[in-house]
Scaffold this motif. Sequence first.
Motif, PDB file in Angstrom:
ATOM      1  N   PHE A  53       0.839  -1.198   0.000  1.00 21.39           N
ATOM      2  CA  PHE A  53       0.000   0.000   0.000  1.00 21.39           C
ATOM      3  C   PHE A  53       0.876   1.249   0.000  1.00 21.39           C
ATOM      4  O   PHE A  53       0.560   2.246  -0.660  1.00 21.39           O
ATOM      5  N   GLU A  54       1.980   1.204   0.737  1.00 23.14           N
ATOM      6  CA  GLU A  54       2.874   2.352   0.812  1.00 23.14           C
ATOM      7  C   GLU A  54       3.452   2.709  -0.562  1.00 23.14           C
ATOM      8  O   GLU A  54       3.487   3.884  -0.946  1.00 23.14           O
ATOM      9  N   GLU A  55       3.918   1.705  -1.291  1.00 22.00           N
ATOM     10  CA  GLU A  55       4.513   1.956  -2.605  1.00 22.00           C
ATOM     11  C   GLU A  55       3.498   2.575  -3.559  1.00 22.00           C
ATOM     12  O   GLU A  55       3.802   3.541  -4.262  1.00 22.00           O
ATOM     13  N   ASN A  56       2.297   2.035  -3.595  1.00 19.60           N
ATOM     14  CA  ASN A  56       1.279   2.544  -4.510  1.00 19.60           C
ATOM     15  C   ASN A  56       0.828   3.950  -4.138  1.00 19.60           C
ATOM     16  O   ASN A  56       0.648   4.816  -4.998  1.00 19.60           O
ATOM     17  N   SER A  57       0.649   4.185  -2.854  1.00 13.78           N
ATOM     18  CA  SER A  57       0.179   5.489  -2.397  1.00 13.78           C
ATOM     19  C   SER A  57       1.176   6.586  -2.741  1.00 13.78           C
ATOM     20  O   SER A  57       0.814   7.635  -3.301  1.00 13.78           O
ATOM     21  N   LEU A  58       2.437   6.359  -2.424  1.00 16.07           N
ATOM     22  CA  LEU A  58       3.463   7.364  -2.713  1.00 16.07           C
ATOM     23  C   LEU A  58       3.647   7.568  -4.210  1.00 16.07           C
ATOM     24  O   LEU A  58       3.845   8.693  -4.679  1.00 16.07           O
ATOM     25  N   LYS A  59       3.565   6.494  -4.985  1.00 19.62           N
ATOM     26  CA  LYS A  59       3.734   6.622  -6.431  1.00 19.62           C
ATOM     27  C   LYS A  59       2.636   7.493  -7.032  1.00 19.62           C
ATOM     28  O   LYS A  59       2.898   8.388  -7.853  1.00 19.62           O
ATOM     29  N   LYS A  60       1.392   7.263  -6.619  1.00 15.32           N
ATOM     30  CA  LYS A  60       0.280   8.072  -7.126  1.00 15.32           C
ATOM     31  C   LYS A  60       0.452   9.533  -6.756  1.00 15.32           C
ATOM     32  O   LYS A  60       0.228  10.426  -7.583  1.00 15.32           O
ATOM     33  N   ALA A  61       0.836   9.791  -5.512  1.00 15.57           N
ATOM     34  CA  ALA A  61       0.987  11.175  -5.070  1.00 15.57           C
ATOM     35  C   ALA A  61       2.151  11.860  -5.786  1.00 15.57           C
ATOM     36  O   ALA A  61       2.032  13.010  -6.225  1.00 15.57           O
ATOM     37  N   ARG A  62       3.270  11.166  -5.921  1.00 14.53           N
ATOM     38  CA  ARG A  62       4.448  11.762  -6.556  1.00 14.53           C
ATOM     39  C   ARG A  62       4.193  12.103  -8.021  1.00 14.53           C
ATOM     40  O   ARG A  62       4.481  13.213  -8.475  1.00 14.53           O
ATOM     41  N   GLU A  63       3.667  11.147  -8.767  1.00 15.50           N
ATOM     42  CA  GLU A  63       3.484  11.360 -10.199  1.00 15.50           C
ATOM     43  C   GLU A  63       2.398  12.397 -10.490  1.00 15.50           C
ATOM     44  O   GLU A  63       2.538  13.221 -11.402  1.00 15.50           O
ATOM     45  N   THR A  64       1.336  12.384  -9.704  1.00 21.59           N
ATOM     46  CA  THR A  64       0.259  13.345  -9.923  1.00 21.59           C
ATOM     47  C   THR A  64       0.694  14.753  -9.554  1.00 21.59           C
ATOM     48  O   THR A  64       0.410  15.721 -10.274  1.00 21.59           O
ATOM     49  N   SER A  65       1.408  14.890  -8.441  1.00 25.00           N
ATOM     50  CA  SER A  65       1.881  16.210  -8.030  1.00 25.00           C
ATOM     51  C   SER A  65       2.917  16.745  -9.019  1.00 25.00           C
ATOM     52  O   SER A  65       2.924  17.940  -9.336  1.00 25.00           O
ATOM     53  N   ALA A  66       3.778  15.882  -9.513  1.00 29.03           N
ATOM     54  CA  ALA A  66       4.785  16.315 -10.482  1.00 29.03           C
ATOM     55  C   ALA A  66       4.127  16.830 -11.759  1.00 29.03           C
ATOM     56  O   ALA A  66       4.591  17.799 -12.364  1.00 29.03           O
ATOM     57  N   PHE A  67       3.037  16.211 -12.169  1.00 26.26           N
ATOM     58  CA  PHE A  67       2.355  16.636 -13.397  1.00 26.26           C
ATOM     59  C   PHE A  67       1.524  17.905 -13.185  1.00 26.26           C
ATOM     60  O   PHE A  67       1.601  18.843 -13.980  1.00 26.26           O
ATOM     61  N   LEU A  68       0.746  17.940 -12.098  1.00 26.56           N
ATOM     62  CA  LEU A  68      -0.147  19.076 -11.861  1.00 26.56           C
ATOM     63  C   LEU A  68       0.534  20.249 -11.168  1.00 26.56           C
ATOM     64  O   LEU A  68       0.032  21.368 -11.202  1.00 26.56           O
ATOM     65  N   GLN A  69       1.675  19.973 -10.522  1.00 28.05           N
ATOM     66  CA  GLN A  69       2.422  21.013  -9.814  1.00 28.05           C
ATOM     67  C   GLN A  69       1.599  21.674  -8.706  1.00 28.05           C
ATOM     68  O   GLN A  69       1.634  22.890  -8.500  1.00 28.05           O
ATOM     69  N   VAL A  70       0.836  20.864  -7.989  1.00 27.62           N
ATOM     70  CA  VAL A  70       0.089  21.297  -6.809  1.00 27.62           C
ATOM     71  C   VAL A  70       0.216  20.211  -5.736  1.00 27.62           C
ATOM     72  O   VAL A  70       0.601  19.076  -6.031  1.00 27.62           O
ATOM     73  N   PRO A  71      -0.116  20.538  -4.482  1.00 25.85           N
ATOM     74  CA  PRO A  71      -0.127  19.509  -3.447  1.00 25.85           C
ATOM     75  C   PRO A  71      -1.159  18.427  -3.764  1.00 25.85           C
ATOM     76  O   PRO A  71      -2.278  18.723  -4.191  1.00 25.85           O
TER      77      PRO A  71
END
Length: 206
Positions: free
Chosen positions: A52-70
Amino acid sequence: MPDSQPQTIVIASGNKGKIAEFKTLLEPLGYTIKGLPDFPEAPEVVEDGRTFEENSLKKARETSAFLQVPVLADDSGLCVHALDDAPGVYSARYAGEQATDAENNAKLLREMEGMEQREARFVCVLSYVDAKMGTEHAVRGECEGMIQQEPSGEHGFGYDPLFYVPQLDKTFAEAAPDEKNQVSHRARAFMKMKDYLAAQIGKPSP
């Protein structure tokens, strides 16, 4: 692209039920909550982690990097003790990649047919990432319960109709949203995250 107002948090999910739960938890604190349906241009993140940790962080990292928001992302699922913690990270696609909630529930009941040991727990790992600030934080919440012999209740989503919570004396699907948000795995993870969010986003924690 969304605006970068610090009070805005994007939930890295297209699940309407999940986004609604986060709105219930966060909007009273003064945040503006948006979900992935608000940003169809955002790429779909492949959840290929083993935890769960790997998936959660991956989703947050990639989405934030693309949208440039928290971004706040969670990976959550049901772990059934008698099934060696299955379906686990595969909870949303237990009966297939495009499986409905009803299909996943039906498969779970088939797998547990005749089993007397029905203890289970819901797990949620919640990750906050602000790619522009270079910050990230992850927390974990759990809720213990039992798997019923048949679905019951009209609220919630996923395995909620099968998950009986002794503390509530009802399934998550029988509980009103405010009842569920007092004890759920997602609410417990959020309570751990709340003070961190307040510090990062500049909102006072109540």
